[in-house]
Write a protein that holds these residues in place. Structure first.
Motif, short mmCIF file in Angstrom:
data_model
loop_
_atom_site.label_atom_id
_atom_site.label_comp_id
_atom_site.label_asym_id
_atom_site.label_seq_id
_atom_site.Cartn_x
_atom_site.Cartn_y
_atom_site.Cartn_z
N VAL A 1 1.14 9.15 1.42
CA VAL A 1 -0.18 9.67 1.81
C VAL A 1 -0.83 8.76 2.84
O VAL A 1 -1.47 9.22 3.78
CB VAL A 1 -1.08 9.79 0.56
CG1 VAL A 1 -2.38 10.48 0.92
CG2 VAL A 1 -0.36 10.54 -0.51
N THR A 2 -0.62 7.45 2.67
CA THR A 2 -1.28 6.51 3.56
C THR A 2 -0.77 6.65 5.00
O THR A 2 -1.51 6.44 5.93
CB THR A 2 -1.02 5.07 3.09
OG1 THR A 2 0.36 4.93 2.85
CG2 THR A 2 -1.81 4.77 1.84
N ASN B 1 -2.79 9.08 6.74
CA ASN B 1 -4.16 8.64 7.02
C ASN B 1 -4.20 7.65 8.16
O ASN B 1 -5.13 7.65 8.96
CB ASN B 1 -4.76 7.97 5.76
CG ASN B 1 -5.06 9.00 4.70
OD1 ASN B 1 -5.00 10.20 4.98
ND2 ASN B 1 -5.38 8.55 3.51
N ILE C 1 2.69 1.64 -3.33
CA ILE C 1 1.85 2.07 -4.44
C ILE C 1 1.36 3.50 -4.26
O ILE C 1 1.51 4.33 -5.13
CB ILE C 1 0.65 1.12 -4.61
CG1 ILE C 1 1.15 -0.23 -5.11
CG2 ILE C 1 -0.36 1.68 -5.58
CD1 ILE C 1 0.15 -1.33 -5.05
N TYR C 2 0.82 3.79 -3.09
CA TYR C 2 0.19 5.09 -2.92
C TYR C 2 1.13 6.13 -2.33
O TYR C 2 0.74 7.28 -2.16
CB TYR C 2 -1.05 4.96 -2.05
CG TYR C 2 -2.15 4.16 -2.68
CD1 TYR C 2 -2.69 4.53 -3.90
CD2 TYR C 2 -2.65 3.02 -2.08
CE1 TYR C 2 -3.69 3.80 -4.50
CE2 TYR C 2 -3.65 2.27 -2.67
CZ TYR C 2 -4.16 2.67 -3.87
OH TYR C 2 -5.16 1.94 -4.47
N ARG D 1 0.84 -1.20 0.00
CA ARG D 1 0.00 0.00 0.00
C ARG D 1 0.87 1.25 0.00
O ARG D 1 0.63 2.19 -0.74
CB ARG D 1 -0.89 -0.04 1.23
CG ARG D 1 -2.16 0.74 1.10
CD ARG D 1 -2.94 0.61 2.38
NE ARG D 1 -3.78 1.78 2.53
CZ ARG D 1 -5.02 1.85 2.08
NH1 ARG D 1 -5.54 0.84 1.46
NH2 ARG D 1 -5.74 2.94 2.26
#
Lengths: 156, 373
Positions: free
Chosen positions: A151-152, A155, A147-148, A144
């Motif tokens: 930003v994660t 969050n 890939i992202y 995760r």
């Protein structure tokens, strides 16, 4: 044999403070309220090391605290907070050490030396589980995050 | 779809299809700058221009602006219209290049899409029409896109560089997609294949079949590889041969592999025996990667999961391909959807490479352009 066991016990004792140290570090990092500076963190680390080495000698540790109080601090509030934290940590670490000692003592009583080989896998199951979990966490990449991007992290 | 959202901007020629398709589905305009700006031959290539023309044909009211050199593209999507369309694809890429995007868009048209595509049916870079027919169509059926009119037919075969192939594709429209729960790929139960040859000896296809079977026969008895030798006007303009293999599992998953011969004049001549063996090995590799969707259709499955009803969809994939990873990033920027990604290490039961379990909640996309009947 007895000598061997003694050395073992010594080893485990010598290992324990390290563990408690890391645990305390973890506690510190998790319990920081947002205004914990690097300086503070270092100070508390020092403190915990000293406390672990001097945990057997209560008088000395008290002296330490007294001398610490005398050291001029930049702000009174911060030092007060720190002291409160230190006391708390000292108490918890003492309790933990006691608990640990009790556990090891019990285990030795329960499983006599003849059958210790057979039941070795039962020792420190929680620690083994924790290690296996951490190993797994480090071995598998966080897809995760890959890939992202970062930003994660914000969050989660 | 007609809502005016602020446009997204990208730089570079990569993933042009992804961006334009997602832009069309989300209704957000895109601006793509610096398309091969530093190249000796700057700007969009012929096959990309052809793709943009295709998008223009199947939509209504799209606005496309391309600058003088072709290095900047602005695309404001219109409504997906569909209907009967014909399109001459560029022979630089195969029809699979165009068909992959059409598969993403076709279920959301106003009128069912019936399209004739002309060009190269099989080449070495893009998934061939055979493979898409064998893998992508069953996948779409899982999402509830089904019916008599759902078909993909190879009328004529065309190999590069001449092309001359023809494909007919028709797809029904759906208002909503069903969520999917594909977490168990099952075991391989049969292998099917298609060995084709055009403008070469029909014996080539038989030689391919023999060599591919020499490897696959060790693993499973249920293998059937069809030979397809097209003649005359149906054989396109260039000679060539190739093989596509599809493994079907007990739970209805299709894993595919394919190889095609070098176009005449490019590279060394390929022996059909080598091609058959290598293709069989590629299929074994694909089976090792595994998952419930094969690696060519990963992004299609993820897109349809995103566009599904507001319900949880799960799919177990093999290792994610770089294209899929970029697609996930694009899904996030166009639809604000982030997948839950869990790695499933290969345990005792799950043989093969590491698997990834992808989970998401659909955005509840419904086909607004579909007319009520």
């Amino acid at each position: 044999k007895a000598a061997g066991e003694g050395s073992k016990a010594g080893l485990s004792d010598s290992l324990n403070p390290e563990k408690s140290l890391t645990m305390k570090k973890a506690i510190l990092t998790t319990s920081d309220s947002g205004h914990c500076t690097a300086e503070e963190a270092f100070a508390s680390e020092d403190e915990s090391e000293e406390s672990s080495s001097l945990s057997t000698e209560g008088e000395d540790s008290e002296n330490e605290e007294v001398t610490r109080k005398k050291i001029p601090e930049s702000s009174q509030v911060v030092s007060g907070q720190k002291l409160g934290l230190e006391n708390l940590i000292n108490e918890t670490s003492d309790v933990e050490d006691l608990l640990r000692e009790e556990e090891s003592y019990k285990e030795e009583n329960k499983f006599p030396t003849e059958t210790s080989g057979a039941l070795k896998w039962k020792e420190d199951l929680s620690r083994k589980a924790a290690e296996a979990f951490l190993r797994q966490q480090q071995a598998t990449p966080n897809l995760r995050k890959l890939i992202y991007g970062t930003v994660t992290e914000d969050n989660e | 779809m007609a809502t005016q959202a602020h446009s997204l901007s990208y730089a570079g020629c990569n993933f042009l299809r992804q961006r334009l398709v997602l832009s069309t589905l989300s209704g957000r305009p895109v601006k793509i700058r610096k398309i091969r700006a530093r190249d000796d031959n700057p700007g969009l290539r012929d096959f990309e221009a052809s793709f943009i023309r295709l998008l223009d044909k199947i939509t209504n009211g799209s606005r496309i602006e391309i600058n003088q050199t072709g290095t900047t593209l602005y695309y404001q999507p219109g409504l997906l219209y569909g209907g009967s369309v014909e399109h001459d694809c560029s022979v630089l890429r195969s029809i699979g290049y165009y068909l992959e995007s059409l598969l993403c868009l076709a279920p959301f048209m106003k009128h069912p899409l019936r399209i004739v595509l002309r060009g190269v049916t099989n080449d070495q870079t893009d998934p061939s029409v055979d493979v898409l027919k064998a893998t992508a169509l069953p996948l779409l059926k899982q999402f509830g896109i089904d019916g008599e009119s759902f078909e993909l037919k190879i009328v004529r075969r065309g190999m590069p560089p001449g092309g001359g192939g023809e494909v007919f594709f028709s797809c029904p429209v759906r208002k909503v997609l069903k969520p999917i729960q594909l977490t168990d790929p099952g075991k391989i139960k049969r292998i099917r294949g298609m060995a084709y040859s055009v403008r070469v000896s029909p014996q080539m296809a038989n030689r391919i079949v023999d060599s591919a079977r020499s490897i696959l026969n060790k693993f499973i008895p249920d293998i059937y590889i069809y030979t397809d030798h097209m003649k005359g006007v149906n054989s396109g303009k260039s000679p060539g041969f190739g093989l596509s293999l599809v493994a079907e599992t007990t739970n209805g998953t299709f894993l595919s592999a394919e190889l095609a011969s070098n176009p005449p004049g490019q590279g060394t001549a390929v022996l059909p025996e080598d091609l058959g063996r290598n293709c069989a090995r590629l299929l074994l590799e694909e089976i090792y990667r595994g998952g419930c969707v094969d690696s060519t259709n990963q992004s299609l499955a993820l897109l349809l999961m995103t566009l599904g009803q507001q319900d949880v969809s799960k799919v177990l994939l093999g290792p994610l391909s770089p294209y899929t990873i970029e697609f996930l990033r694009h899904l996030k920027s166009f639809f604000q959807i982030m997948f839950k990604i869990e790695t499933r290490p290969c345990g005792e039961e799950l043989k093969g490479g590491d698997k990834v379990l992808m989970t998401c909640v659909g955005i509840g996309f419904s086909n607004l352009s579909k007319t009520l009947k």
